[in-house]
Design a protein around this motif. Structure first.
Motif, PDB file in Angstrom:
ATOM      1  N   ALA A 412      15.694   9.578  29.866  1.00 22.83           N
ATOM      2  CA  ALA A 412      14.319   8.608  29.700  1.00 22.83           C
ATOM      3  C   ALA A 412      14.999   7.962  28.491  1.00 22.83           C
ATOM      4  CB  ALA A 412      13.411   9.330  28.760  1.00 22.83           C
ATOM      5  N   TYR A 413      16.160   7.684  28.215  1.00 23.18           N
ATOM      6  CA  TYR A 413      16.745   6.925  27.312  1.00 23.18           C
ATOM      7  C   TYR A 413      16.981   5.692  27.778  1.00 23.18           C
ATOM      8  CZ  TYR A 413      16.615  10.127  23.457  1.00 23.18           C
ATOM      9  OH  TYR A 413      16.054  11.201  22.537  1.00 23.18           O
ATOM     10  N   GLU A 414      18.472   5.958  29.236  1.00 22.85           N
ATOM     11  CA  GLU A 414      18.881   4.720  29.883  1.00 22.85           C
ATOM     12  C   GLU A 414      17.484   3.957  30.949  1.00 22.85           C
ATOM     13  OE1 GLU A 414      20.972   6.990  32.731  1.00 22.85           O
ATOM     14  OE2 GLU A 414      22.193   8.197  31.309  1.00 22.85           O
ATOM     15  N   LEU A 415      16.114   4.335  31.107  1.00 24.34           N
ATOM     16  CA  LEU A 415      15.346   4.375  31.951  1.00 24.34           C
ATOM     17  C   LEU A 415      14.833   2.820  30.948  1.00 24.34           C
ATOM     18  CD1 LEU A 415      13.532   6.969  33.805  1.00 24.34           C
ATOM     19  CD2 LEU A 415      14.779   4.999  34.619  1.00 24.34           C
ATOM     20  N   ALA A 416      14.394   3.741  29.827  1.00 27.22           N
ATOM     21  CA  ALA A 416      14.259   2.776  28.073  1.00 27.22           C
ATOM     22  C   ALA A 416      14.617   1.516  28.146  1.00 27.22           C
ATOM     23  CB  ALA A 416      13.641   3.071  27.180  1.00 27.22           C
ATOM     24  N   ARG A 417      16.481   1.768  28.495  1.00 28.52           N
ATOM     25  CA  ARG A 417      17.595   0.605  28.204  1.00 28.52           C
ATOM     26  C   ARG A 417      17.115  -0.844  29.172  1.00 28.52           C
ATOM     27  NH1 ARG A 417      22.658  -0.371  27.196  1.00 28.52           N
ATOM     28  NH2 ARG A 417      23.330  -1.317  25.333  1.00 28.52           N
ATOM     29  N   ARG A 418      16.968  -0.047  30.297  1.00 25.16           N
ATOM     30  CA  ARG A 418      17.214  -0.939  31.475  1.00 25.16           C
ATOM     31  C   ARG A 418      16.033  -2.444  31.124  1.00 25.16           C
ATOM     32  NH1 ARG A 418      17.469   1.736  37.329  1.00 25.16           N
ATOM     33  NH2 ARG A 418      17.158  -0.466  37.250  1.00 25.16           N
ATOM     34  N   GLY A 419      15.270  -1.784  30.215  1.00 29.27           N
ATOM     35  CA  GLY A 419      14.490  -3.343  29.664  1.00 29.27           C
ATOM     36  C   GLY A 419      15.313  -3.849  29.006  1.00 29.27           C
ATOM     37  N   MET A 420      16.310  -4.494  29.033  1.00 27.44           N
ATOM     38  CA  MET A 420      17.822  -5.332  28.098  1.00 27.44           C
ATOM     39  C   MET A 420      16.528  -5.964  27.646  1.00 27.44           C
ATOM     40  SD  MET A 420      20.253  -4.660  29.342  1.00 27.44           S
ATOM     41  CE  MET A 420      20.129  -3.423  29.840  1.00 27.44           C
ATOM     42  N   GLY A 421      16.418  -4.878  26.270  1.00 29.98           N
ATOM     43  CA  GLY A 421      15.679  -5.272  24.719  1.00 29.98           C
ATOM     44  C   GLY A 421      14.382  -6.029  24.845  1.00 29.98           C
ATOM     45  N   SER A 422      13.548  -4.628  23.897  1.00 26.75           N
ATOM     46  CA  SER A 422      12.109  -4.674  23.870  1.00 26.75           C
ATOM     47  C   SER A 422      11.432  -5.031  22.359  1.00 26.75           C
ATOM     48  CB  SER A 422      11.268  -3.729  24.109  1.00 26.75           C
ATOM     49  OG  SER A 422      11.949  -3.579  25.812  1.00 26.75           O
ATOM     50  N   LEU A 423      10.435  -5.492  21.936  1.00 26.90           N
ATOM     51  CA  LEU A 423       9.700  -5.612  20.969  1.00 26.90           C
ATOM     52  C   LEU A 423       9.566  -3.854  20.021  1.00 26.90           C
ATOM     53  CD1 LEU A 423       7.370  -8.321  21.366  1.00 26.90           C
ATOM     54  CD2 LEU A 423       9.244  -8.476  19.714  1.00 26.90           C
ATOM     55  N   VAL A 424       8.810  -3.174  21.289  1.00 35.42           N
ATOM     56  CA  VAL A 424       8.541  -2.002  20.564  1.00 35.42           C
ATOM     57  C   VAL A 424       8.074  -0.704  22.097  1.00 35.42           C
ATOM     58  CG1 VAL A 424       5.938  -2.062  20.914  1.00 35.42           C
ATOM     59  CG2 VAL A 424       6.741  -0.582  19.569  1.00 35.42           C
ATOM     60  N   ALA A 425       8.837   0.624  20.915  1.00 31.17           N
ATOM     61  CA  ALA A 425       8.866   1.820  22.267  1.00 31.17           C
ATOM     62  C   ALA A 425       8.164   2.661  21.020  1.00 31.17           C
ATOM     63  CB  ALA A 425      10.334   2.234  22.456  1.00 31.17           C
ATOM     64  N   SER A 426       7.226   3.427  21.998  1.00 31.89           N
ATOM     65  CA  SER A 426       6.951   4.596  20.969  1.00 31.89           C
ATOM     66  C   SER A 426       7.248   5.841  21.501  1.00 31.89           C
ATOM     67  CB  SER A 426       5.182   4.785  21.199  1.00 31.89           C
ATOM     68  OG  SER A 426       4.602   4.268  22.698  1.00 31.89           O
ATOM     69  N   VAL A 427       6.929   6.793  20.459  1.00 31.21           N
ATOM     70  CA  VAL A 427       7.553   8.248  21.285  1.00 31.21           C
ATOM     71  C   VAL A 427       6.460   9.015  20.994  1.00 31.21           C
ATOM     72  CG1 VAL A 427       9.367  10.025  21.020  1.00 31.21           C
ATOM     73  CG2 VAL A 427       9.695   7.505  21.048  1.00 31.21           C
ATOM     74  N   TYR A 428       6.318  10.354  21.969  1.00 29.51           N
ATOM     75  CA  TYR A 428       4.891  11.215  21.379  1.00 29.51           C
ATOM     76  C   TYR A 428       5.486  12.720  21.826  1.00 29.51           C
ATOM     77  CZ  TYR A 428       2.535   6.578  21.851  1.00 29.51           C
ATOM     78  OH  TYR A 428       2.373   5.579  22.159  1.00 29.51           O
ATOM     79  N   GLY A 429       5.341  13.678  20.762  1.00 31.00           N
ATOM     80  CA  GLY A 429       5.029  14.201  20.698  1.00 31.00           C
ATOM     81  C   GLY A 429       5.206  15.069  19.230  1.00 31.00           C
ATOM     82  N   GLU A 430       5.625  16.251  19.347  1.00 28.56           N
ATOM     83  CA  GLU A 430       5.794  17.841  18.435  1.00 28.56           C
ATOM     84  C   GLU A 430       7.100  17.716  17.458  1.00 28.56           C
ATOM     85  OE1 GLU A 430       2.985  17.857  16.471  1.00 28.56           O
ATOM     86  OE2 GLU A 430       1.616  16.902  18.000  1.00 28.56           O
ATOM     87  N   ASP A 431       8.273  17.909  18.051  1.00 25.38           N
ATOM     88  CA  ASP A 431       9.430  18.531  18.372  1.00 25.38           C
ATOM     89  C   ASP A 431      10.137  17.383  16.609  1.00 25.38           C
ATOM     90  OD1 ASP A 431      12.018  19.386  17.940  1.00 25.38           O
ATOM     91  OD2 ASP A 431      12.162  20.284  19.324  1.00 25.38           O
ATOM     92  N   THR A 432       9.904  17.462  15.704  1.00 21.94           N
ATOM     93  CA  THR A 432      10.515  16.745  14.528  1.00 21.94           C
ATOM     94  C   THR A 432      11.932  16.313  14.941  1.00 21.94           C
ATOM     95  OG1 THR A 432       8.913  17.604  13.379  1.00 21.94           O
ATOM     96  CG2 THR A 432      10.799  16.648  12.456  1.00 21.94           C
ATOM     97  N   ASP A 433      12.808  17.421  14.932  1.00 16.17           N
ATOM     98  CA  ASP A 433      14.019  16.859  15.539  1.00 16.17           C
ATOM     99  C   ASP A 433      13.965  16.858  17.189  1.00 16.17           C
ATOM    100  OD1 ASP A 433      15.131  18.554  13.958  1.00 16.17           O
ATOM    101  OD2 ASP A 433      15.049  20.075  15.183  1.00 16.17           O
ATOM    102  N   ASN A 453       3.331  12.333  15.922  1.00 18.90           N
ATOM    103  CA  ASN A 453       2.758  13.525  16.373  1.00 18.90           C
ATOM    104  C   ASN A 453       1.604  13.747  15.811  1.00 18.90           C
ATOM    105  OD1 ASN A 453       3.070  13.672  13.636  1.00 18.90           O
ATOM    106  ND2 ASN A 453       4.986  15.236  13.540  1.00 18.90           N
ATOM    107  N   SER A 454       0.464  14.975  16.436  1.00 20.83           N
ATOM    108  CA  SER A 454      -0.341  15.039  15.432  1.00 20.83           C
ATOM    109  C   SER A 454      -0.961  14.980  13.858  1.00 20.83           C
ATOM    110  CB  SER A 454      -1.096  16.734  15.850  1.00 20.83           C
ATOM    111  OG  SER A 454       0.329  17.989  15.132  1.00 20.83           O
ATOM    112  N   ALA A 455       0.133  15.012  13.116  1.00 23.99           N
ATOM    113  CA  ALA A 455       0.376  14.624  11.963  1.00 23.99           C
ATOM    114  C   ALA A 455      -0.439  13.613  11.741  1.00 23.99           C
ATOM    115  CB  ALA A 455       1.567  15.425  11.343  1.00 23.99           C
ATOM    116  N   VAL A 456       0.223  12.239  12.376  1.00 21.69           N
ATOM    117  CA  VAL A 456      -0.261  11.503  11.755  1.00 21.69           C
ATOM    118  C   VAL A 456      -1.336  10.165  12.857  1.00 21.69           C
ATOM    119  CG1 VAL A 456       1.767  10.968  11.298  1.00 21.69           C
ATOM    120  CG2 VAL A 456       1.713  10.378  13.344  1.00 21.69           C
ATOM    121  N   ALA A 457      -1.836  10.943  14.039  1.00 25.42           N
ATOM    122  CA  ALA A 457      -2.473  11.038  15.040  1.00 25.42           C
ATOM    123  C   ALA A 457      -3.825   9.989  14.364  1.00 25.42           C
ATOM    124  CB  ALA A 457      -3.229  11.487  15.590  1.00 25.42           C
ATOM    125  N   LYS A 458      -4.274  10.048  13.514  1.00 26.42           N
ATOM    126  CA  LYS A 458      -5.506   9.510  12.659  1.00 26.42           C
ATOM    127  C   LYS A 458      -5.503   8.511  11.929  1.00 26.42           C
ATOM    128  CE  LYS A 458      -8.980  13.314  13.039  1.00 26.42           C
ATOM    129  NZ  LYS A 458      -9.637  14.339  12.796  1.00 26.42           N
TER     130      LYS A 458
END
Length: 512
Positions: A412-433, A453-458
């Motif tokens: 996944a990180y490799e695919l994201a990096r293939r954009g060769m530089g972007s303004l923003v990436a967003s990540v969704y999940g509940e595992d803090t680590d 995560n769900s704690a900041v969803a609203k």
């Protein structure tokens, strides 16, 4: 038809040519004309440098912050007019106009508040002094002082209000006069805001000027101590960088350009509902015409079908069309030119990807005739993102995104990096680590990482919203620039210098 005048050298001047007509992108009706033919840009810049610059710098930072607060009040009083212009000229629904207009007023207010806390004076110390000789008899101190040139602000068509003030606020707070060159297609709103501020008489004459259309010598008349802040396509940025004033004379240049931003779902797929909602919002706000919009969606292989289905189901409830219709949730693109470009991009992706949601047949379109710039949302998919470079290199600047599966998180990180530089990436999940790790891994190739995560969803501010508190910009394809980020924005409008002197001289600097 009304021709919008240019404001340079402290006075309004109409262009001497026929001009370019701006149209309602839904109804096709002509609105106003813009023309910059005959505008003397050398004289415009000289007036800003020699008249407005010294007048602005006679104020303290806190006093200039007070001027920004007054500008925000003027704009707030004319909000209804700006909404009406945006409806006609940009084809946006009310909620989308709010992102632009209210966002610009909020940004001005934010910098007014920040500036009110700055220590008065013309010198800002950057760190402590460093000894250059035994017993500290000779030392070095870095200082920052306001630029004494002019800042040329070249803005994009998608945010005619916010795009102006997110640049102008830190520039004026720094004591640097600005010349605004809005994108022609939506210049009307920018022009109206600048006109209201000029007529209010808040700023010293020439502190803000505006040129609408295509003036001759826009960059030719700049000098090596001036600045250019650009928002637009990577192609245009590359052309501007080749201009002799920038390439050879050293005009400071900041670029914020298009990029293929991404959204990433955690390997356990625990944030899929959050991701689905955000993707749909990013596809529909401003009809996907945002440099920060989600273009690539990365999900675990096992979740590909379920996430795609969730996005498609929500897209089916979107009504597209004339924003004057209260049932319409998503308006039009800004022009027929943009519609043609987006349509061609959709056709290109359709040849190489699976069409998972086809807005052309699955979306309710509430608009008369065919002479409109409305384009319905499209969701594409590919199960082989490693061997389809197109999805990592091509941005369709409209309501278009592509979903792709990843094998493991490193993939996944490799695919994201293939954009060769972007303004923003967003990540969704509940595992803090995992969320913390992902933020670090994505930060290398993205200007901002939006972690949900769900704690900041609203309370989260949205993947695509560039808040003045946070950095806006990105490496590589995204332009390599930096804007906003609180007081960091002022650095572009200041010069950093090292002063090497005796300790008593450096102490006097600190006292200033």
């Amino acid at each position: 038809m009304k021709k919008l005048a240019n404001y340079v050298q402290g006075r309004w001047q109409e262009g001497t040519g026929e001009g370019t007509t701006l149209y309602d992108p839904v109804l096709g009706t002509p609105l106003v004309k813009v023309c910059a033919k005959g505008v003397d840009m050398a004289a415009a810049y000289d007036h800003a440098r020699t008249q407005a610059g010294p007048a602005l710098r006679r104020y303290t930072y806190a006093e200039r912050a007070g001027l920004l607060a007054q500008v925000a009040q003027v704009l707030q009083a004319s909000r209804d007019n700006y909404y009406d212009i945006s409806l006609q000229n940009s084809g946006t629904v009310k909620n989308d106009t709010a992102v632009d207009v209210e966002g610009s007023i909020y940004t001005l207010g934010y910098y007014a508040k920040l500036g009110s806390r700055l220590v008065d004076g013309q010198v800002h110390l950057d760190g402590d002094s460093t000894s250059l000789a035994k017993d500290n008899a000779f030392a070095s101190q870095h200082i920052e002082v306001p630029v004494r040139g002019v800042a040329l602000l070249i803005n994009a068509f998608n945010f005619p209000a916010w795009g102006l003030w997110e640049k102008a606020a830190p520039a004026l707070l720094s004591g640097v006069p600005v010349v605004v060159k809005p994108a022609t297609a939506t210049a009307w709103l920018t022009h109206e805001m600048v006109k209201d501020v000029i007529e209010a008489g808040i700023l010293p004459e020439g502190s803000i000027s505006i040129v609408c259309g295509r003036p001759e010598g826009l960059l030719d008349a700049l000098n090596g101590l001036d600045l250019v802040s650009f928002t637009g396509s990577a192609e245009t940025a590359a052309t501007l960088r080749q201009h002799p004033r920038i390439q050879h004379d050293g005009v400071r240049f900041n670029a914020e350009t298009d990029s293929v931003n991404c959204a990433l779902l955690d390997p356990e797929a625990t944030g899929s509902d959050l991701l689905v909602r955000e993707v749909v919002r990013e596809l529909t706000i401003k009809s996907g015409q945002k440099c920060t919009a989600i273009r690539r969606i990365f999900v675990p292989e096992a979740s590909y079908d379920a996430v795609a289905k969730g996005i498609c189901e929500k897209l089916q409830g979107i009504t597209v069309g004339d924003p004057r219709n209260e049932s319409v949730r998503m308006g039009s693109l800004v022009s027929q030119t943009q519609k043609k470009a987006v349509t061609e991009g959709i056709e290109l992706l359709a040849k190489h990807c699976d069409v998972l949601f086809d807005g052309r047949t699955q979306t309710s379109m509430q608009v008369d005739g065919n002479d409109h710039a409305c384009v319905a949302p499209m969701l594409f998919g590919t199960r082989d993102p490693d061997n389809l470079a197109l999805v990592h290199e091509t941005e369709v600047f409209g309501p278009v995104a592509t979903i792709m599966p990843y094998r493991d998180i490193e993939h996944a990180y490799e695919l994201a990096r293939r954009g060769m530089g972007s303004l923003v990436a967003s990540v969704y999940g509940e595992d803090t680590d995992f969320l913390a790790q992902a933020a670090v891994r994505l930060a290398e190739s993205h200007g901002r990482v939006h972690v949900i995560n769900s704690a900041v969803a609203k309370v989260q501010t949205g993947h695509g919203n560039a808040m003045p508190q946070s950095n806006h910009g990105g490496p590589g394809r995204a332009g390599g620039g930096q804007e906003l980020g609180g007081l960091r924005a002022l650095a572009f409008y200041h010069r950093l210098a090292a002063v090497q002197a005796a300790p008593e001289v450096l102490a006097r600097l600190a006292a200033q």
